[in-house]
Design an enzyme around this catalytic site. Structure first.
Site, mmCIF file in Angstrom:
data_model
loop_
_atom_site.group_PDB
_atom_site.id
_atom_site.type_symbol
_atom_site.label_atom_id
_atom_site.label_comp_id
_atom_site.label_asym_id
_atom_site.label_seq_id
_atom_site.Cartn_x
_atom_site.Cartn_y
_atom_site.Cartn_z
ATOM 1 C CG ASP A 67 -0.522 3.842 -4.521
ATOM 2 O OD1 ASP A 67 0.027 4.458 -3.573
ATOM 3 O OD2 ASP A 67 -1.576 3.422 -4.672
ATOM 4 C CG ASP A 93 7.406 7.226 1.821
ATOM 5 O OD1 ASP A 93 7.515 6.296 0.899
ATOM 6 O OD2 ASP A 93 6.569 7.883 1.674
#
Length: 418
Positions: free
Chosen positions: A113, A297
């Site tokens: 995360d 990302d």
């Protein structure tokens, strides 16, 4: 060999999943490499053999849109709080992470995360834990587990990052963390040995003692029973990458294999740091230039750009595609699609970073959404811009946190380098 393309980066945060570490060089500058296992890989506990390839693509696109919404909400919340980080969803991320905690090492499968910092896992005794398929970590079985005292500078310093507080009768520093999808974890803050890599067999592994972790006794929300917790990869002091910083010299690189690669091909990560890059990107163009900020990302499949720019890009690509007929996305997500095949020819597209131009291949630009349909892997979004993992495939992407640089090198990521 191709020369790397280097650009300056401003901030880092990356979503990756690590498994089966092979120690290549034990030097502190980060001389070890791990395999990266995508959540849809047959090696992943999240793998569903009943899903078709088209269904897996559809689900990854859904996660892309969901992740973009949470990025946008997290950034807005950070601005309201004066720049503090805001956690993303507990189930975000395209990759899983295999680590081990304790002595002897206890295997943990966790979601990586980028939007949070704390490394935590479910722990016995569980007062309110979500269902977990694997065994739950027992602190009593580890000789290196040690809770952080309530009356300590360490507990005080963690208050702003992980919500540490003191309310238990046993004098243990506790934490409470919530995520953007309303999931939460509560438990004890401790220090423990964290091991990257296999704990048995021929592969070597490396252990890092006295890592700050959360031992969750109350965890609920959207957590999958196939996972055991969260590995925080954010920029705070207790994130994995920050805690490993002194050991790895602030350097990492990763290489993502294309979706067309053979099933046995695996992506790799060489330590260094792991984080999503918030840098200055001038745009991804076909003969024109656009300016703006973008998040790099690996946890998002598509590349998201402002809608006005996407309209221009889509029109420019459409005007230069040859050798195939237009068609529609069977799932209805993507707007520019063609019948796939060897005759499909697409124009070259270059991503203009500040200080560097990255030329993309057809596999970086188009994604096969079915056996017969390929679509432009870009999407218009005015809330947040994201440079997705399709655009990064077959590049070795390197980060140097000390020099504040990001490097792209065209690479066949199906080949092992170490």
């Amino acid at each position: 060999m191709a020369s790397p393309i280097t650009t300056t980066i401003l901030a880092l945060s990356l979503s990756l999943t690590l498994t089966l570490l092979t120690l290549v060089n034990a030097e502190a500058a980060g001389g070890f490499t791990v395999d990266l296992v995508h959540r849809d890989s047959s090696s992943s506990p999240f793998y569903d053999p009943l899903e078709t390839p088209a269904q897996r693509i559809r689900n990854s696109l859904k996660r892309s849109f969901s992740r973009a919404q949470r990025f946008s909400a997290a950034m807005a919340a950070a601005r309201r709080r004066g720049g503090a980080d805001s956690p993303l969803a507990a189930s975000d991320g395209e990759y899983l992470m295999n680590i081990s905690l304790g002595t002897p090492p206890f295997p943990i499968v966790a979601i990586a995360d980028t939007g949070s910092d704390l490394i935590w896992t479910q722990c016995k005794p569980c007062t309110n834990c979500y269902k977990q398929n694997a065994a739950v970590f027992s602190p009593n079985s580890s000789s290196t587990y040690k809770t952080v005292p309530c009356q300590s500078s360490a507990c005080d310093s963690l208050q702003s990052e992980v919500g540490s507080y003191c309310s238990s009768n046993d004098g243990v520093c506790q934490y409470e963390a919530s995520y953007g999808d309303q999931s939460h974890t509560k438990g004890d803050i401790a220090v423990e040995t964290l091991t990257l890599g296999s704990t048995a067999g021929p592969r070597r592994h490396v252990a890092f003692p006295k890592m700050v972790i959360g031992c969750g006794h109350d965890n609920a929300g959207t957590f999958s029973p196939k996972g055991s917790g969260i590995v925080g990869l954010g920029g705070g002091s207790v994130s994995l990458v920050t805690q490993l910083g002194p050991h790895i010299g602030g350097k990492f690189s990763y290489c993502l294999v294309p979706s067309s690669a053979a099933a046995e091909a695996t992506s790799t990560l060489s330590f260094g740091q792991s984080a999503v890059v918030s840098g200055n990107v001038h745009g991804s163009t076909v003969g024109e230039t656009s300016s703006g900020n973008i998040i790099v990302d690996s946890g998002t499949t598509l590349t998201l750009v402002p809608t006005d720019f996407f309209t221009q890009l889509s029109s420019a690509v459409e005007s230069q595609v040859t050798g195939s007929n237009k068609t529609t996305d069977p799932q209805g997500y993507l707007s520019l699609c063609y019948v796939s095949g060897p005759k499909l020819k697409v124009p070259s597209i270059t991503a203009h970073f500040k200080g560097a131009d990255v030329a993309l291949t057809v596999e970086n630009v188009f994604i096969k959404v079915s056996d017969t349909v390929a679509c432009l892997a870009f999407y218009g979004n005015d809330d947040v811009s994201i440079y997705g993992n399709v655009a990064q495939q077959n590049f070795r992407v390197g980060y140097d946190l000390q020099k504040h640089t990001l490097s792209f090198k065209p690479t066949d990521c199906t080949q092992k380098f170490f």
